[in-house]
Design a protein around this motif. Structure first.
Motif, short mmCIF file in Angstrom:
data_model
loop_
_atom_site.label_atom_id
_atom_site.label_comp_id
_atom_site.label_asym_id
_atom_site.label_seq_id
_atom_site.Cartn_x
_atom_site.Cartn_y
_atom_site.Cartn_z
N UNK A 12 94.48 -76.70 62.26
CA UNK A 12 95.76 -77.01 62.90
C UNK A 12 96.57 -75.78 63.28
N UNK A 13 96.11 -74.58 62.95
CA UNK A 13 96.86 -73.37 63.30
C UNK A 13 95.93 -72.17 63.14
N UNK A 14 96.46 -70.98 63.45
CA UNK A 14 95.71 -69.75 63.22
C UNK A 14 94.71 -69.42 64.31
N UNK A 15 93.85 -68.43 64.06
CA UNK A 15 92.89 -67.98 65.07
C UNK A 15 91.90 -69.06 65.49
N UNK A 16 91.61 -70.02 64.60
CA UNK A 16 90.64 -71.09 64.92
C UNK A 16 91.34 -72.38 65.35
N UNK A 17 92.54 -72.26 65.88
CA UNK A 17 93.30 -73.43 66.30
C UNK A 17 92.48 -74.33 67.22
N UNK A 18 92.50 -75.63 66.92
CA UNK A 18 91.88 -76.70 67.71
C UNK A 18 90.38 -76.81 67.50
N UNK A 19 89.80 -76.00 66.64
CA UNK A 19 88.38 -76.16 66.34
C UNK A 19 88.20 -77.24 65.27
N UNK A 20 87.05 -77.88 65.29
CA UNK A 20 86.72 -78.87 64.28
C UNK A 20 85.30 -78.62 63.80
N UNK A 21 85.04 -79.01 62.57
CA UNK A 21 83.74 -78.77 61.94
C UNK A 21 83.25 -80.06 61.29
N UNK A 22 81.99 -80.37 61.54
CA UNK A 22 81.38 -81.53 60.88
C UNK A 22 80.99 -81.15 59.46
N UNK A 23 81.31 -82.01 58.53
CA UNK A 23 81.08 -81.74 57.12
C UNK A 23 79.81 -82.43 56.64
N UNK A 24 79.10 -81.72 55.77
CA UNK A 24 77.95 -82.35 55.09
C UNK A 24 78.44 -82.95 53.78
N UNK A 25 77.55 -83.42 52.99
CA UNK A 25 77.95 -83.98 51.70
C UNK A 25 78.48 -82.91 50.77
N UNK A 26 78.15 -81.64 51.06
CA UNK A 26 78.68 -80.52 50.29
C UNK A 26 78.80 -79.34 51.25
N UNK A 27 80.03 -78.97 51.58
CA UNK A 27 80.28 -77.91 52.55
C UNK A 27 81.26 -76.90 51.97
N UNK A 28 80.93 -75.63 52.12
CA UNK A 28 81.82 -74.56 51.66
C UNK A 28 82.66 -74.05 52.84
N UNK A 29 83.89 -73.65 52.54
CA UNK A 29 84.82 -73.15 53.55
C UNK A 29 85.30 -71.76 53.13
N UNK A 30 85.33 -70.82 54.09
CA UNK A 30 85.79 -69.48 53.78
C UNK A 30 85.57 -68.54 54.95
N UNK A 31 85.87 -67.25 54.73
CA UNK A 31 85.71 -66.25 55.80
C UNK A 31 84.30 -65.70 55.88
N UNK A 32 83.49 -65.88 54.85
CA UNK A 32 82.14 -65.34 54.84
C UNK A 32 81.26 -66.11 55.82
N UNK A 33 80.35 -65.38 56.46
CA UNK A 33 79.40 -66.02 57.36
C UNK A 33 78.42 -66.93 56.62
N UNK A 34 78.36 -66.81 55.32
CA UNK A 34 77.48 -67.67 54.53
C UNK A 34 78.06 -69.07 54.34
N UNK A 35 79.33 -69.26 54.65
CA UNK A 35 79.96 -70.56 54.46
C UNK A 35 79.55 -71.53 55.57
#
Length: 225
Positions: A12-35
């Motif tokens: 809803x804000x910030x550099x990724x404003x208006x982006x959306x992400x599909x979630x799996x049954x277990x999804x990690x969120x963060x700045x790392x590319x491994x997320x």
């Protein structure tokens, strides 16, 4: 048996404003590319939180982040998520949505206003992108978005002084006609003989004036005797 709905998280804000992400049954969120969900906001830790599904319920869990997990103004290690719930990772607001697969949702974004300035990153974010495919999902080509340039309207510059070329082409000022004559103009431009004659005339005039003055003095003296 009804097919389970797809879970997505919207930025809803910030550099990724208006982006959306599909979630799996277990999804990690963060700045790392491994997320699974990569968020570029500065308040986000490398591995900030995790969203998990437990049966028909969804939960978000803090993974020991620096700026914490927030929901309804409260910070906590774990919150349950319902359809439409908003929560924060650090300073970044997110919204959790459940929807039918392939359906689209209209989301209101907190930082968009009639006077808001849209940057290049936000324009790119407004264009839908393919999320990272899951292990069983086919890899789909992703088309990059062309760069957009920010246009700034500048105030009109001050008028520039006329250039030398413009001054050269400008209409010249009217010239004053010079009168010609023997005693007018520059004497140095006269011929040499004429200049010598003028000197002799001046000397003769001076001598005549001196002789006249001498005669006048003599006449005054004779009159007084």
């Amino acid at each position: 048996m009804t097919e389970p709905r797809e879970a997505r998280v919207y930025v809803l804000a910030g550099p990724d404003l208006a982006r959306s992400f599909r979630l799996r049954e277990r999804s990690t969120l963060g700045r790392s590319d491994e997320c699974d969900v990569v968020l570029r906001d500065r308040s986000i830790s490398r591995k900030h939180a995790r969203i998990v599904r437990e049966g028909e319920r969804w939960f978000v869990e803090d993974l020991g982040s620096t700026n914490g997990l927030w929901k309804a103004g409260q910070r906590g290690p774990r919150f349950e998520l319902a359809d439409g719930d908003e929560f924060r990772l650090g300073d970044l607001p997110l919204r959790f949505k459940l929807q039918e697969k392939g359906a689209t949702q209209d989301i209101e974004f907190a930082s968009l206003s009639p006077s808001a300035t849209v940057t290049v990153e936000q324009v790119r974010a407004l264009v839908p992108r393919e999320e990272s495919p899951g292990p069983s999902d086919p890899v789909a080509p992703v088309e990059d978005v062309e760069d957009f340039e920010e246009i700034e309207i500048e105030e009109p510059d001050e008028p520039l002084p006329p250039s030398s070329a413009a001054r050269a082409t400008a209409s010249p000022a009217p010239r004053v006609e010079r009168r010609s004559g023997l005693l007018t103009g520059d004497i140095e431009q006269r011929p040499l003989w004429l200049r010598a004659l003028l000197v002799l005339v001046l000397l003769a005039l001076c001598a005549g004036l001196a002789f006249a003055a001498f005669l006048a003095v003599q006449m005054l003296r004779a009159g007084t005797q």
